[in-house]
Design a protein around this motif. Structure first.
Motif, PDB file in Angstrom:
ATOM      1  N   UNK A  13       0.827  -1.209   0.000  1.00 19.00           N
ATOM      2  CA  UNK A  13       0.000   0.000   0.000  1.00 19.00           C
ATOM      3  C   UNK A  13       0.863   1.261   0.000  1.00 19.00           C
ATOM      4  N   UNK A  14       1.979   1.220   0.749  1.00 17.14           N
ATOM      5  CA  UNK A  14       2.856   2.398   0.797  1.00 17.14           C
ATOM      6  C   UNK A  14       3.458   2.680  -0.573  1.00 17.14           C
ATOM      7  N   UNK A  15       3.869   1.633  -1.273  1.00 16.85           N
ATOM      8  CA  UNK A  15       4.392   1.822  -2.628  1.00 16.85           C
ATOM      9  C   UNK A  15       3.322   2.457  -3.518  1.00 16.85           C
ATOM     10  N   UNK A  16       2.089   1.974  -3.378  1.00 15.57           N
ATOM     11  CA  UNK A  16       0.994   2.527  -4.175  1.00 15.57           C
ATOM     12  C   UNK A  16       0.778   4.003  -3.869  1.00 15.57           C
ATOM     13  N   UNK A  17       0.866   4.362  -2.574  1.00 16.20           N
ATOM     14  CA  UNK A  17       0.690   5.774  -2.205  1.00 16.20           C
ATOM     15  C   UNK A  17       1.793   6.642  -2.813  1.00 16.20           C
ATOM     16  N   UNK A  18       3.005   6.152  -2.798  1.00 19.36           N
ATOM     17  CA  UNK A  18       4.108   6.917  -3.383  1.00 19.36           C
ATOM     18  C   UNK A  18       3.904   7.087  -4.892  1.00 19.36           C
ATOM     19  N   UNK A  19       3.506   6.015  -5.551  1.00 21.38           N
ATOM     20  CA  UNK A  19       3.282   6.083  -6.998  1.00 21.38           C
ATOM     21  C   UNK A  19       2.177   7.071  -7.355  1.00 21.38           C
ATOM     22  N   UNK A  20       1.184   7.193  -6.463  1.00 18.78           N
ATOM     23  CA  UNK A  20       0.077   8.104  -6.718  1.00 18.78           C
ATOM     24  C   UNK A  20       0.294   9.468  -6.076  1.00 18.78           C
ATOM     25  N   UNK A  21       1.526   9.680  -5.567  1.00 18.85           N
ATOM     26  CA  UNK A  21       1.901  10.978  -4.978  1.00 18.85           C
ATOM     27  C   UNK A  21       0.960  11.373  -3.848  1.00 18.85           C
ATOM     28  N   UNK A  22       0.598  10.393  -3.020  1.00 14.36           N
ATOM     29  CA  UNK A  22      -0.290  10.666  -1.887  1.00 14.36           C
ATOM     30  C   UNK A  22       0.456  11.475  -0.834  1.00 14.36           C
ATOM     31  N   UNK A  23      -0.194  12.501  -0.231  1.00 14.69           N
ATOM     32  CA  UNK A  23       0.521  13.359   0.725  1.00 14.69           C
ATOM     33  C   UNK A  23       0.859  12.687   2.055  1.00 14.69           C
ATOM     34  N   UNK A 137     -16.642  14.373 -10.707  1.00 18.71           N
ATOM     35  CA  UNK A 137     -15.548  14.335 -11.683  1.00 18.71           C
ATOM     36  C   UNK A 137     -14.628  15.533 -11.449  1.00 18.71           C
ATOM     37  N   UNK A 138     -13.344  15.312 -11.182  1.00 20.00           N
ATOM     38  CA  UNK A 138     -12.423  16.449 -11.064  1.00 20.00           C
ATOM     39  C   UNK A 138     -12.396  17.237 -12.368  1.00 20.00           C
ATOM     40  N   UNK A 139     -12.616  18.540 -12.288  1.00 21.19           N
ATOM     41  CA  UNK A 139     -12.667  19.354 -13.502  1.00 21.19           C
ATOM     42  C   UNK A 139     -12.153  20.757 -13.198  1.00 21.19           C
ATOM     43  N   UNK A 140     -11.459  21.325 -14.161  1.00 20.89           N
ATOM     44  CA  UNK A 140     -10.996  22.711 -14.087  1.00 20.89           C
ATOM     45  C   UNK A 140     -11.327  23.376 -15.413  1.00 20.89           C
ATOM     46  N   UNK A 141     -11.824  24.587 -15.331  1.00 18.39           N
ATOM     47  CA  UNK A 141     -12.094  25.369 -16.528  1.00 18.39           C
ATOM     48  C   UNK A 141     -10.967  26.357 -16.748  1.00 18.39           C
ATOM     49  N   UNK A 142     -10.549  26.516 -17.988  1.00 22.48           N
ATOM     50  CA  UNK A 142      -9.607  27.560 -18.376  1.00 22.48           C
ATOM     51  C   UNK A 142     -10.387  28.602 -19.158  1.00 22.48           C
ATOM     52  N   UNK A 143     -10.280  29.851 -18.735  1.00 21.49           N
ATOM     53  CA  UNK A 143     -11.015  30.965 -19.354  1.00 21.49           C
ATOM     54  C   UNK A 143     -12.518  30.803 -19.212  1.00 21.49           C
ATOM     55  N   UNK A 296      -4.526  22.690  -9.928  1.00 25.69           N
ATOM     56  CA  UNK A 296      -5.882  22.641  -9.377  1.00 25.69           C
ATOM     57  C   UNK A 296      -6.519  21.270  -9.602  1.00 25.69           C
ATOM     58  N   UNK A 297      -6.315  20.726 -10.791  1.00 22.92           N
ATOM     59  CA  UNK A 297      -6.905  19.421 -11.110  1.00 22.92           C
ATOM     60  C   UNK A 297      -6.307  18.322 -10.242  1.00 22.92           C
ATOM     61  N   UNK A 298      -4.984  18.332 -10.081  1.00 25.78           N
ATOM     62  CA  UNK A 298      -4.341  17.317  -9.245  1.00 25.78           C
ATOM     63  C   UNK A 298      -4.798  17.442  -7.795  1.00 25.78           C
ATOM     64  N   UNK A 299      -5.004  18.666  -7.338  1.00 28.66           N
ATOM     65  CA  UNK A 299      -5.507  18.865  -5.978  1.00 28.66           C
ATOM     66  C   UNK A 299      -6.866  18.227  -5.776  1.00 28.66           C
ATOM     67  N   UNK A 300      -7.737  18.345  -6.772  1.00 29.25           N
ATOM     68  CA  UNK A 300      -9.053  17.695  -6.687  1.00 29.25           C
ATOM     69  C   UNK A 300      -8.920  16.179  -6.717  1.00 29.25           C
ATOM     70  N   UNK A 303      -7.961  14.906  -3.435  1.00 23.43           N
ATOM     71  CA  UNK A 303      -8.835  15.340  -2.339  1.00 23.43           C
ATOM     72  C   UNK A 303      -8.083  16.206  -1.344  1.00 23.43           C
ATOM     73  N   UNK A 304      -7.215  17.071  -1.849  1.00 15.76           N
ATOM     74  CA  UNK A 304      -6.454  17.944  -0.970  1.00 15.76           C
ATOM     75  C   UNK A 304      -7.339  19.082  -0.471  1.00 15.76           C
ATOM     76  N   UNK A 305      -7.328  19.346   0.838  1.00 22.46           N
ATOM     77  CA  UNK A 305      -8.143  20.435   1.371  1.00 22.46           C
ATOM     78  C   UNK A 305      -7.559  21.797   0.976  1.00 22.46           C
TER      79      UNK A 305
END
Length: 331
Positions: A13-23, A137-143, A296-300, A303-305
């Protein structure tokens, strides 16, 4: 992954968290896992990860099918930013940002199990369709529309227009004429707002707005009218292609830039420095916008507060030889 976990002395699980850049991984542990990954030359199985997480290392982009400098540059910069972060990009190009077209391309992206969506939504007509994107769905709008309730990254169009208009007023011009882009574009509306605000605050007359599209041909048509008006000494255009058309129309009427008329564009296209004369313009930081949107998208996705809802990127006025003092005040 099992071999990485064994070598690093951590759980699967720890390896998986590192691969997914979990905080929630200690830095020392993260470094140990990364060292094991490097030693074993491990490459994650993205297909397997997608089956587990329900999402891939793929970002879906919805963009207008356009060769216009701004939208095309934005898309290119985002693709590069995503690649730098280890993501592939699937682009869904649409001819019109209407409800049925956008819904179809969004559904296609979701069928691909994309990790998130980025929508380059530069027109107001897209708002209804974009509101239907599922809330999970994580989403970010540009403009996009800052009042739309989803995270947005924009260039400060108002500030860019204010800088352009102020530069012309500071050169001694009594007022500034504006040739705008399509008024249903958020970019165009912001530039109109900044131009008008700056004139009003300076106590200058606000000339009639000349609406156009984004093309040099439309700039030329507007320029043919402006060139016949001796009271016009300063023009701010909504993009550099409009300015190019105006340059041609002024030249045909024997009105020289900047001796008779000063001219400022917007975008700083690569050719702007080679216009005759080189064009003063406003440069948009497309790379900064792309990286902010990805952040912004990666933060969503993680689930980063405290993830921001609206990021505004400042533009830069690029001063060249197309602005001078009006003849009446040149001494």
């Amino acid at each position: 992954m099992t071999d990485v976990a064994r070598l690093a002395g951590v759980s699967h699980q720890t390896v998986s968290r590192v691969l997914n850049d979990h905080p929630n991984v200690k830095e020392q542990t993260r470094n140990r896992v990364r060292a094991a990954i490097a030693e074993l030359n491990y490459r994650p199985n993205r297909a397997a990860r997608a089956l587990v997480t329900g999402r891939s290392q793929l970002i879906g982009v919805v963009a207008r099918n356009s060769t216009l400098y701004g939208p095309a540059s934005m898309l290119t910069e985002f693709e590069q930013a995503a690649a730098d972060a280890g993501f592939a990009v699937s682009v869904g190009s649409v001819r019109e940002l209407d409800r049925s077209t956008i819904s179809a391309v969004v559904d296609r992206h979701l069928d691909q199990r994309v990790a998130g969506l980025v929508v380059i939504a530069n027109v107001a007509s897209a708002a209804e369709a974009l509101a239907e994107i599922p809330s999970d769905v994580p989403v970010v709008f540009i403009d996009g529309d800052p009042a739309g309730g989803r995270p947005v990254v924009t260039v400060d169009q108002v500030a860019g227009a204010r800088a352009a208009t102020r530069h012309l007023l500071d050169a001694g011009h009594e007022t500034v004429w504006h040739v705008s882009g399509p008024t249903d574009w958020f970019d165009s509306a912001g530039r109109i707002q900044g131009w008008r605000q700056t004139l009003e605050e300076a106590g200058a007359e606000v000339p009639p707005l000349l609406s156009a599209d984004w093309s040099a041909a439309e700039g030329y048509r507007a320029g043919q009218m402006l060139a016949r008006m001796p009271e016009v000494t300063a023009i701010f255009t909504a993009n550099d292609h409009l300015a190019l058309g105006i340059l041609r129309a002024l030249w045909e009427r024997g009105r020289r830039v900047p001796h008779d008329v000063s001219l400022v564009g917007f975008d700083d296209v690569p050719e702007a420095a080679f216009f005759i004369p080189p064009l003063t313009t406003v440069r948009q930081a497309f790379g900064d916008v792309a990286r902010a949107a990805l952040s912004l998208l990666l933060g969503q996705m993680r689930d980063e507060p405290g993830t921001a809802d609206h990021i505004v990127v400042p533009p830069q006025l690029v001063v060249r030889e197309s602005v001078g003092r009006p003849l009446s005040s040149a001494g």
